[in-house]
Write an enzyme that holds these catalytic residues in place. Structure first.
Site, PDB file in Angstrom:
ATOM      1  N   GLY A  52       0.578  -4.701   1.321  1.00 57.16           N
ATOM      2  CA  GLY A  52      -0.642  -4.669   0.514  1.00 57.16           C
ATOM      3  C   GLY A  52      -0.471  -5.385  -0.812  1.00 57.16           C
ATOM      4  CD  GLU A 105       1.720  -5.062   5.956  1.00 60.06           C
ATOM      5  OE1 GLU A 105       2.552  -5.957   6.228  1.00 60.06           O
ATOM      6  OE2 GLU A 105       0.948  -5.147   4.983  1.00 60.06           O
ATOM      7  CD  GLU A 123      -2.638  -6.763   3.426  1.00 53.97           C
ATOM      8  OE1 GLU A 123      -2.449  -5.618   2.948  1.00 53.97           O
ATOM      9  OE2 GLU A 123      -3.064  -6.942   4.577  1.00 53.97           O
ATOM     10  CB  ALA A 162      -0.881  -0.017   1.244  1.00 53.96           C
TER      11      ALA A 162
HETATM   12  N1  3HC Z   1       4.635   3.331  -0.336  1.00 58.03           N
HETATM   13  C1  3HC Z   1       5.067   4.518  -0.797  1.00 58.03           C
HETATM   14  N2  3HC Z   1       6.303   4.707  -1.325  1.00 58.03           N
HETATM   15  C2  3HC Z   1       7.108   3.646  -1.382  1.00 58.03           C
HETATM   16  C3  3HC Z   1       6.720   2.379  -0.915  1.00 58.03           C
HETATM   17  C4  3HC Z   1       5.410   2.245  -0.392  1.00 58.03           C
HETATM   18  N3  3HC Z   1       4.941   1.058   0.049  1.00 58.03           N
HETATM   19  N4  3HC Z   1       7.739   1.520  -1.102  1.00 58.03           N
HETATM   20  C5  3HC Z   1       8.731   2.233  -1.661  1.00 58.03           C
HETATM   21  N5  3HC Z   1       8.351   3.500  -1.843  1.00 58.03           N
HETATM   22  C6  3HC Z   1       9.116   4.592  -2.469  1.00 58.03           C
HETATM   23  C7  3HC Z   1      10.341   4.956  -1.674  1.00 58.03           C
HETATM   24  O1  3HC Z   1      10.027   5.936  -0.700  1.00 58.03           O
HETATM   25  C8  3HC Z   1      11.253   5.483  -2.760  1.00 58.03           C
HETATM   26  O2  3HC Z   1      10.845   6.796  -3.043  1.00 58.03           O
HETATM   27  P1  3HC Z   1      11.925   7.899  -3.486  1.00 58.03           P
HETATM   28  O3  3HC Z   1      12.536   7.380  -4.735  1.00 58.03           O
HETATM   29  O4  3HC Z   1      11.091   9.123  -3.658  1.00 58.03           O
HETATM   30  O5  3HC Z   1      12.900   7.985  -2.357  1.00 58.03           O
HETATM   31  C9  3HC Z   1      10.904   4.624  -3.965  1.00 58.03           C
HETATM   32  O6  3HC Z   1       9.615   4.087  -3.702  1.00 58.03           O
HETATM   33  C10 3HC Z   1      11.857   3.481  -4.200  1.00 58.03           C
HETATM   34  O7  3HC Z   1      11.998   2.772  -2.989  1.00 58.03           O
HETATM   35  P2  3HC Z   1      13.387   2.150  -2.555  1.00 58.03           P
HETATM   36  O8  3HC Z   1      14.468   3.135  -2.757  1.00 58.03           O
HETATM   37  O9  3HC Z   1      13.209   1.579  -1.212  1.00 58.03           O
HETATM   38  O10 3HC Z   1      13.523   1.006  -3.659  1.00 58.03           O
HETATM   39  P3  3HC Z   1      14.208  -0.405  -3.558  1.00 58.03           P
HETATM   40  O11 3HC Z   1      14.155  -0.960  -4.903  1.00 58.03           O
HETATM   41  O12 3HC Z   1      15.515  -0.303  -2.844  1.00 58.03           O
HETATM   42  O13 3HC Z   1      13.262  -1.289  -2.620  1.00 58.03           O
HETATM   43  C11 3HC Z   1      11.161  -2.145  -1.823  1.00 58.03           C
HETATM   44  C12 3HC Z   1      11.966  -1.625  -3.026  1.00 58.03           C
HETATM   45  C13 3HC Z   1      11.755  -3.468  -1.340  1.00 58.03           C
HETATM   46  C14 3HC Z   1       9.732  -2.332  -2.246  1.00 58.03           C
HETATM   47  C15 3HC Z   1      11.271  -1.111  -0.682  1.00 58.03           C
HETATM   48  O14 3HC Z   1      10.934   0.148  -1.202  1.00 58.03           O
HETATM   49  C16 3HC Z   1      10.380  -1.366   0.475  1.00 58.03           C
HETATM   50  O15 3HC Z   1      10.700  -2.156   1.330  1.00 58.03           O
HETATM   51  N6  3HC Z   1       9.235  -0.671   0.522  1.00 58.03           N
HETATM   52  C17 3HC Z   1       8.305  -0.723   1.625  1.00 58.03           C
HETATM   53  C18 3HC Z   1       7.558  -2.011   1.657  1.00 58.03           C
HETATM   54  C19 3HC Z   1       6.500  -1.946   2.705  1.00 58.03           C
HETATM   55  O16 3HC Z   1       6.725  -1.627   3.842  1.00 58.03           O
HETATM   56  N7  3HC Z   1       5.293  -2.299   2.303  1.00 58.03           N
HETATM   57  C20 3HC Z   1       4.185  -2.301   3.191  1.00 58.03           C
HETATM   58  C21 3HC Z   1       3.518  -0.998   3.139  1.00 58.03           C
HETATM   59  S1  3HC Z   1       2.253  -0.866   4.359  1.00 58.03           S
HETATM   60  C22 3HC Z   1       0.968  -1.765   3.704  1.00 58.03           C
HETATM   61  O17 3HC Z   1       1.073  -2.329   2.649  1.00 58.03           O
HETATM   62  C23 3HC Z   1      -0.268  -1.760   4.524  1.00 58.03           C
HETATM   63  C24 3HC Z   1      -1.268  -2.700   4.003  1.00 58.03           C
HETATM   64  O18 3HC Z   1      -1.263  -3.862   4.789  1.00 58.03           O
HETATM   65  C25 3HC Z   1      -2.645  -2.106   4.044  1.00 58.03           C
END
Ligand code: 3HC
Length: 691
Positions: A103, A126, A106, A63
């Site tokens: 997400g 998360e 999910e 998400a």
């Molecule tokens: N939401 C918003 N922005 C995100 C994002 C996300 N889930 N994941 C990554 N981004 C953004 C980063 O902030 C970054 O932005 P920037 O270029 O402006 O700095 C860009 O995407 C690229 O991210 P990375 O530099 O981290 O890219 P990598 O290729 O190194 O890694 C990744 C990719 C493994 C997907 C890593 O970004 C990551 O771990 N992201 C977070 C994953 C996460 O926590 N997901 C769960 C979100 S909460 C959720 O899903 C709730 C749900 O249950 C309802």
């Protein structure tokens, strides 16, 4: 942002694309677009099955974390879209490659079949954001994998491999190569009847797994996410909707919690600090293959290990033969320990050691791309080293100093081209600590700065740029933190109370234990220097008394605490007595000091100095201060860093406390930072400066 649709016979392939990670943004309409495209495919008479795949590098990174500052109800759009997929009468095959996180996973679970490309990482991160899987994950994952495996994934936040996902029933197939082609092949076979994950029975191990997970919850944890994840699994029942409702309610609560706000700030903060304001994207890092490290002491050794672990070739120069041999032995032992602990294979360790060259003369550094100097902190010694490096190294080689106390610009002046000099301030032990302060001298070339930041990332560190000043960002703030801690001792607190208060608040270690670990002699040397340089800014003399007894902390077996087993700190009644006598000697009547006062004074001292530092331009943004404190000083991630924490308190309230302290004892230490005064007056936050 796009959802592209391709028809492959009777199968419709929807490819979802939204920026680098295909984040499921509600705010920008992406989730609605997926829902609409899906509904259209479902309504299409010619479509018999639907494949959903990710555009670009991955299936989906989750998400959109940026959405979570808004209304929790907005997530219903995501949940409804997933329910629409799950309840489709047509088989939905998820073609997963790269990454499926949060997400994203999910969404994958809302499909009826999942095929993953080998090498894909699937996870529920998360919890690392102080959240729980709020898009049905807590209800669908245990149904697919069993409760124990699901809790393991959701509580650790760690992703599993595609192979492991197959083993636990999270995916149905793992393929090499084109995953969409594999999904189409599967669709061409006679698929078994559609089987929604949410309709699977409650797993048999639910009660046992919930009980085991509850028993492992950490009491007093700042983030409630782990406990709420367990609650959600406990809420699993045959009625999917009621479980989803519990999940949505608890997700909303966590989203608004201070811990999740802090952890989300850290997620974006880590990425923000890598960006250097005002630099054009044309400025590219130089390639760094071979590195020289000058100095084989504790720091030089730690730095060398960090570099070897990152796959770099390192030549270590140490003029003292014995010290060089000792450094070499420590390096070999540390790398071998990683093999013994099963962290790396023997051939990897051998390759790392083969990339290490010990040398007895600086002449060995003629062809390196970067030199990191880690010799004794004396400007005369630095002059000798840098003058020689100026002569010996290639003109395009970057010359870095690990100095923590000297003026980087003065060091750069020893080199004919000071634009190639930068500070790389590692924190001890350098092979473990994630922080790297990258110090920008007044002549440092933009390309050199960018290379240093790129290098930090390459060796697995969080690089944060600092301008030149005494102590840079981290130690300059730490000095004010310690100043308050030591004043608190002479005013009435005892070390164990100060440490317990700060640790209960979330610091990895209280100030007394920290300095016992770092070595009390280090702080003593700083205080002696300050007594000459800043006689109007005195310290409490109480720790000097302890140092005068030769008690320098853990390394001497005694410091503020006793270390009977060499590691565990035990309060020492002799030190308690010494502190109480010291108060009497300086004519202070000891008073009862509350834990709240300890935390407030120690933390606000950091905040105020941090605001001075940002205001002076030593740090680019408040978030740079935050990341330094998280990665270098054990500040609790859930509190986001000192500056973020100040925003949470509210800057007017922060300023009011600081002004109260300024009117009290040693009020000179509490001169409010002009930036803080200005932001508070305007009703603003530090956060606005992070944009
Ligand atoms: N939401 C918003 N922005 C995100 C994002 C996300 N889930 N994941 C990554 N981004 C953004 C980063 O902030 C970054 O932005 P920037 O270029 O402006 O700095 C860009 O995407 C690229 O991210 P990375 O530099 O981290 O890219 P990598 O290729 O190194 O890694 C990744 C990719 C493994 C997907 C890593 O970004 C990551 O771990 N992201 C977070 C994953 C996460 O926590 N997901 C769960 C979100 S909460 C959720 O899903 C709730 C749900 O249950 C309802």
């Amino acid at each position: 942002m796009s959802v592209t649709k391709e028809a492959a016979g009777a199968v419709t392939v929807l490819r979802i694309g939204n920026g680098p990670v295909n984040a499921l943004s509600v705010g920008n309409g992406f989730v609605t677009e997926i829902g609409d495209a899906f509904a259209a495919a479902e309504a299409d008479q010619d479509c018999a099955a639907i494949v959903i795949a990710g555009e670009g590098r991955m299936f989906c990174g989750g998400a959109d974390i940026g959405d979570f500052d808004g209304d929790p109800a907005s997530l219903d759009t995501l949940r409804n879209m997933q329910l629409g997929v799950e309840n489709s009468g047509k088989p939905v095959i998820m073609a997963i490659h790269g990454v499926a996180l949060g997400g994203g996973l999910e969404l994958a679970m809302a499909g009826h079949y999942r095929i993953a490309q080998a090498g894909t990482k699937l996870g529920m991160p998360e919890v690392t954001l102080g959240l729980l899987p709020g898009g049905g994950g807590t209800q669908r994952l245990p149904r697919l994998t069993g409760a124990a495996a699901a809790l393991d994934m959701m509580l650790s936040g760690k992703p599993v491999s595609a192979e492991r996902a197959l083993e636990i029933g999270l995916v149905d197939k793992v393929v090499e190569g084109d995953v969409v082609a594999a999904a189409l092949a599967l669709a061409a076979e006679a698929l078994p009847p559609v089987r929604p994950s949410g309709a699977l029975p409650v797993p048999a191990d639910k009660a046992e797994a919930v009980e085991a997970a509850r028993a492992k919850l950490r009491p007093g944890a700042l983030s409630q996410a782990p406990a709420r994840i367990v609650d959600c699994v406990a809420a699993l029942s045959d009625d999917l909707a009621s479980g989803l409702a519990v999940e949505a309610r608890l997700f909303g609560e966590l989203m608004a919690s201070e811990a999740s706000r802090g952890l989300r700030h850290v997620f974006f903060g880590e990425r923000k600090v890598a960006r250097i304001p005002g630099l054009s994207s044309d400025v590219r890092p130089r390639p760094i293959a071979r590195v020289g490290v000058v100095g084989g002491g504790l720091m030089g050794t730690g730095i060398t290990i960090a570099l070897l672990n990152a796959g770099l070739s390192v030549t270590m120069v140490e003029l003292r033969e014995e010290a060089l041999a000792k450094a070499g032995a420590t390096i070999a032992k540390t790398i071998q320990r990683d093999v013994d602990k099963g962290r790396i294979a023997q051939d990897k360790a051998d390759a790392r050691l083969a990339a290490f060259t010990p040398a007895g003369s600086l002449d060995a550094l003629g062809d390196v791309d970067l030199v990191i100097e880690a010799v004794f902190e004396d400007i005369g010694v630095k002059e000798e080293v840098f003058t020689a490096l100026d002569r010996i190294t290639k003109p395009e080689a970057i010359l870095a100093s690990n100095t923590s106390t000297l003026d980087l610009d003065a060091i750069a002046a020893f080199v004919s081209d000071p634009s190639r000099v930068v500070g790389l301030h590692f924190f001890s032990p350098a092979n473990i600590m994630r922080l790297l302060e990258v110090v920008r001298g007044k002549a440092t070339a933009p390309e050199v700065l960018v290379t240093a930041m790129d290098f930090a990332k390459r060796i697995g560190k969080v690089g944060v740029v600092a301008g030149v000043c005494d102590g840079f960002i981290g130690n300059r703030i730490f000095e004010e933190y310690l100043r308050q801690a030591w004043f608190l001792l002479e005013e009435g607190a005892l070390p164990q109370q100060v440490d317990a208060a700060m640790e209960a608040w979330g610091m990895a270690m209280g100030p007394c234990r920290t300095m016992d670990l770092a070595g009390q002699d280090i702080g003593w040397a700083v205080r002696k220097r300050r007594a000459v340089e800043q006689p109007d800014r005195p310290y409490s003399g109480v720790i000097d008394r302890i140092c005068e007894m030769g008690r320098f902390g853990q390394k001497t077996g005694k410091g503020i605490y006793l270390y009977p087993d060499g590691r565990t700190a035990e309060p020492d009644p002799e030190i308690d007595r010494l502190i109480i006598e010291y108060s009497a000697e300086i004519g202070l009547e000891r008073r009862t000091i509350s834990d709240e006062e300890i935390v407030s004074r120690c933390v606000l001292a950091m905040v105020n100095e941090g605001a001075h530092i940002v205001g002076e331009g030593i740090a680019y943004r408040p978030v740079d201060v935050d990341m330094i404190y998280l990665y270098g000083y054990g500040f609790p991630r859930e509190r986001g860093g000192p500056m973020f924490h100040a925003d949470v308190i509210g800057l007017p309230a922060v300023l009011e406390s600081i002004r109260t302290y300024a009117a009290g004892r040693h009020g000179w230490a509490w001169e409010p930072a002009p930036l803080l005064v200005d932001l508070a007056a305007r009703g603003e936050t530090f956060e606005i400066l992070n944009a």
